[in-house]
Design a protein around this motif. Structure first.
Motif, PDB file in Angstrom:
ATOM      1  N   MET A   1       0.826  -1.197   0.000  1.00 36.29           N
ATOM      2  CA  MET A   1       0.000   0.000   0.000  1.00 36.29           C
ATOM      3  C   MET A   1       0.867   1.257   0.000  1.00 36.29           C
ATOM      4  N   LYS A   2       1.892   1.285   0.853  1.00 34.72           N
ATOM      5  CA  LYS A   2       2.768   2.457   0.914  1.00 34.72           C
ATOM      6  C   LYS A   2       3.493   2.657  -0.412  1.00 34.72           C
ATOM      7  N   ARG A   3       3.833   1.571  -1.044  1.00 36.23           N
ATOM      8  CA  ARG A   3       4.537   1.664  -2.324  1.00 36.23           C
ATOM      9  C   ARG A   3       3.622   2.239  -3.407  1.00 36.23           C
ATOM     10  N   THR A   4       2.355   1.840  -3.397  1.00 41.94           N
ATOM     11  CA  THR A   4       1.383   2.355  -4.361  1.00 41.94           C
ATOM     12  C   THR A   4       1.178   3.853  -4.150  1.00 41.94           C
ATOM     13  N   ILE A   5       1.074   4.250  -2.907  1.00 41.25           N
ATOM     14  CA  ILE A   5       0.897   5.675  -2.611  1.00 41.25           C
ATOM     15  C   ILE A   5       2.128   6.463  -3.053  1.00 41.25           C
ATOM     16  N   ALA A   6       3.306   5.909  -2.836  1.00 43.41           N
ATOM     17  CA  ALA A   6       4.535   6.593  -3.250  1.00 43.41           C
ATOM     18  C   ALA A   6       4.570   6.757  -4.768  1.00 43.41           C
ATOM     19  N   HIS A   7       4.169   5.725  -5.505  1.00 43.19           N
ATOM     20  CA  HIS A   7       4.140   5.819  -6.965  1.00 43.19           C
ATOM     21  C   HIS A   7       3.125   6.856  -7.429  1.00 43.19           C
ATOM     22  N   LEU A   8       1.975   6.869  -6.770  1.00 40.91           N
ATOM     23  CA  LEU A   8       0.953   7.847  -7.136  1.00 40.91           C
ATOM     24  C   LEU A   8       1.414   9.267  -6.836  1.00 40.91           C
ATOM     25  N   MET A   9       2.095   9.453  -5.742  1.00 42.49           N
ATOM     26  CA  MET A   9       2.601  10.787  -5.394  1.00 42.49           C
ATOM     27  C   MET A   9       3.649  11.248  -6.409  1.00 42.49           C
ATOM     28  N   ILE A  10       4.509  10.362  -6.818  1.00 46.59           N
ATOM     29  CA  ILE A  10       5.516  10.701  -7.828  1.00 46.59           C
ATOM     30  C   ILE A  10       4.834  11.071  -9.136  1.00 46.59           C
ATOM     31  N   ILE A  74      -7.880   7.737  -2.055  1.00 43.87           N
ATOM     32  CA  ILE A  74      -7.402   6.725  -1.110  1.00 43.87           C
ATOM     33  C   ILE A  74      -8.520   6.473  -0.121  1.00 43.87           C
ATOM     34  N   GLY A  75      -8.965   5.236  -0.068  1.00 47.44           N
ATOM     35  CA  GLY A  75     -10.084   4.884   0.789  1.00 47.44           C
ATOM     36  C   GLY A  75      -9.634   4.268   2.099  1.00 47.44           C
ATOM     37  N   VAL A  76     -10.587   3.846   2.859  1.00 49.01           N
ATOM     38  CA  VAL A  76     -10.322   3.198   4.141  1.00 49.01           C
ATOM     39  C   VAL A  76      -9.832   1.782   3.875  1.00 49.01           C
ATOM     40  N   GLY A  77      -8.855   1.363   4.582  1.00 46.93           N
ATOM     41  CA  GLY A  77      -8.309   0.030   4.396  1.00 46.93           C
ATOM     42  C   GLY A  77      -7.285   0.026   3.277  1.00 46.93           C
ATOM     43  N   SER A  78      -7.382  -0.958   2.416  1.00 40.20           N
ATOM     44  CA  SER A  78      -6.395  -1.078   1.344  1.00 40.20           C
ATOM     45  C   SER A  78      -6.944  -0.649  -0.010  1.00 40.20           C
ATOM     46  N   SER A  79      -8.030   0.098  -0.025  1.00 39.54           N
ATOM     47  CA  SER A  79      -8.613   0.501  -1.314  1.00 39.54           C
ATOM     48  C   SER A  79      -8.076   1.865  -1.753  1.00 39.54           C
ATOM     49  N   SER A  80      -7.814   1.967  -3.003  1.00 36.40           N
ATOM     50  CA  SER A  80      -7.404   3.234  -3.599  1.00 36.40           C
ATOM     51  C   SER A  80      -7.830   3.222  -5.064  1.00 36.40           C
ATOM     52  N   SER A  81      -7.947   4.398  -5.651  1.00 40.33           N
ATOM     53  CA  SER A  81      -8.354   4.458  -7.049  1.00 40.33           C
ATOM     54  C   SER A  81      -7.644   5.612  -7.736  1.00 40.33           C
ATOM     55  N   VAL A  82      -7.530   5.491  -9.027  1.00 37.50           N
ATOM     56  CA  VAL A  82      -6.906   6.515  -9.847  1.00 37.50           C
ATOM     57  C   VAL A  82      -7.849   6.805 -11.012  1.00 37.50           C
ATOM     58  N   GLY A  83      -8.032   8.084 -11.313  1.00 40.10           N
ATOM     59  CA  GLY A  83      -8.874   8.470 -12.443  1.00 40.10           C
ATOM     60  C   GLY A  83      -8.109   9.385 -13.373  1.00 40.10           C
ATOM     61  N   LEU A  84      -8.335   9.235 -14.657  1.00 32.22           N
ATOM     62  CA  LEU A  84      -7.675  10.062 -15.660  1.00 32.22           C
ATOM     63  C   LEU A  84      -8.754  10.625 -16.565  1.00 32.22           C
ATOM     64  N   GLY A  85      -8.690  11.929 -16.833  1.00 32.43           N
ATOM     65  CA  GLY A  85      -9.692  12.562 -17.692  1.00 32.43           C
ATOM     66  C   GLY A  85      -9.038  13.468 -18.705  1.00 32.43           C
ATOM     67  N   ALA A  86      -9.722  13.675 -19.815  1.00 29.00           N
ATOM     68  CA  ALA A  86      -9.231  14.568 -20.858  1.00 29.00           C
ATOM     69  C   ALA A  86     -10.361  15.490 -21.280  1.00 29.00           C
ATOM     70  N   SER A  87      -9.998  16.707 -21.690  1.00 36.15           N
ATOM     71  CA  SER A  87     -11.026  17.652 -22.120  1.00 36.15           C
ATOM     72  C   SER A  87     -10.496  18.514 -23.255  1.00 36.15           C
ATOM     73  N   LYS A  88     -11.425  18.955 -24.075  1.00 37.01           N
ATOM     74  CA  LYS A  88     -11.093  19.855 -25.175  1.00 37.01           C
ATOM     75  C   LYS A  88     -11.540  21.239 -24.761  1.00 37.01           C
ATOM     76  N   GLY A  89     -10.714  22.230 -25.028  1.00 36.99           N
ATOM     77  CA  GLY A  89     -11.027  23.595 -24.638  1.00 36.99           C
ATOM     78  C   GLY A  89     -12.114  24.204 -25.501  1.00 36.99           C
ATOM     79  N   PRO A  90     -12.406  25.464 -25.272  1.00 35.74           N
ATOM     80  CA  PRO A  90     -13.452  26.141 -26.041  1.00 35.74           C
ATOM     81  C   PRO A  90     -13.064  26.300 -27.505  1.00 35.74           C
ATOM     82  N   GLU A  91     -14.052  26.506 -28.328  1.00 38.10           N
ATOM     83  CA  GLU A  91     -13.811  26.689 -29.756  1.00 38.10           C
ATOM     84  C   GLU A  91     -13.011  27.958 -30.010  1.00 38.10           C
ATOM     85  N   ARG A  92     -12.400  28.020 -31.160  1.00 38.34           N
ATOM     86  CA  ARG A  92     -11.591  29.181 -31.534  1.00 38.34           C
ATOM     87  C   ARG A  92     -12.429  30.440 -31.541  1.00 38.34           C
TER      88      ARG A  92
END
Length: 121
Positions: A1-10, A74-92
């Motif tokens: 768990m600590k290793r996963t958190i360290a990787h996520l922090m990096i 980071i949840g209670v116990g050994s649960s954690s999650s990672v989310g990645l999102g992408a967005s397009k800016g406003p039109e020209r």
């Protein structure tokens, strides 16, 4: 768990460096059209003309931006999650036609000053 958190922090700490490295240094269309070309020196005017030509040739330059984000939970116990999102800016805000009109105005100013733009082709 600590290793996963360290990787996520990096990963989180490296995201700003990645986004800065991916940003373009080319002026946006809006910035190009806000320039006062009459007050420019000859060298600046020639550079400005070239930037306009490049902005016309690459219609996506200075247009809508693209962004991405990363979320970590980071949840209670050994649960954690990672989310990645992408967005397009406003039109020209400005069209290629506006850049073409400005390029023509700058071309007239160059001719008035007796300057010839450098051909890139």
């Amino acid at each position: 768990m600590k290793r996963t958190i360290a990787h996520l922090m990096i990963l989180l700490l490296s995201m700003p460096l990645i986004t800065v490295g991916c940003q373009s240094t080319r002026p946006t269309t809006k910035q190009l059209l806000q320039e006062d070309y009459v007050q420019m020196t000859d060298a600046e005017l020639l550079d400005y003309y070239q930037q306009l030509v490049e902005g016309i040739e690459e219609p996506n330059s200075g247009g809508s931006g693209f962004g991405f984000g990363l979320g970590v939970g980071i949840g209670v116990g050994s649960s954690s999650s990672v989310g990645l999102g992408a967005s397009k800016g406003p039109e020209r805000e400005y069209s290629t036609e506006a850049l073409q009109q400005r390029r023509n105005q700058v071309r007239l100013e160059l001719a008035r000053r007796g300057l010839e733009p450098v051909s890139t082709q």
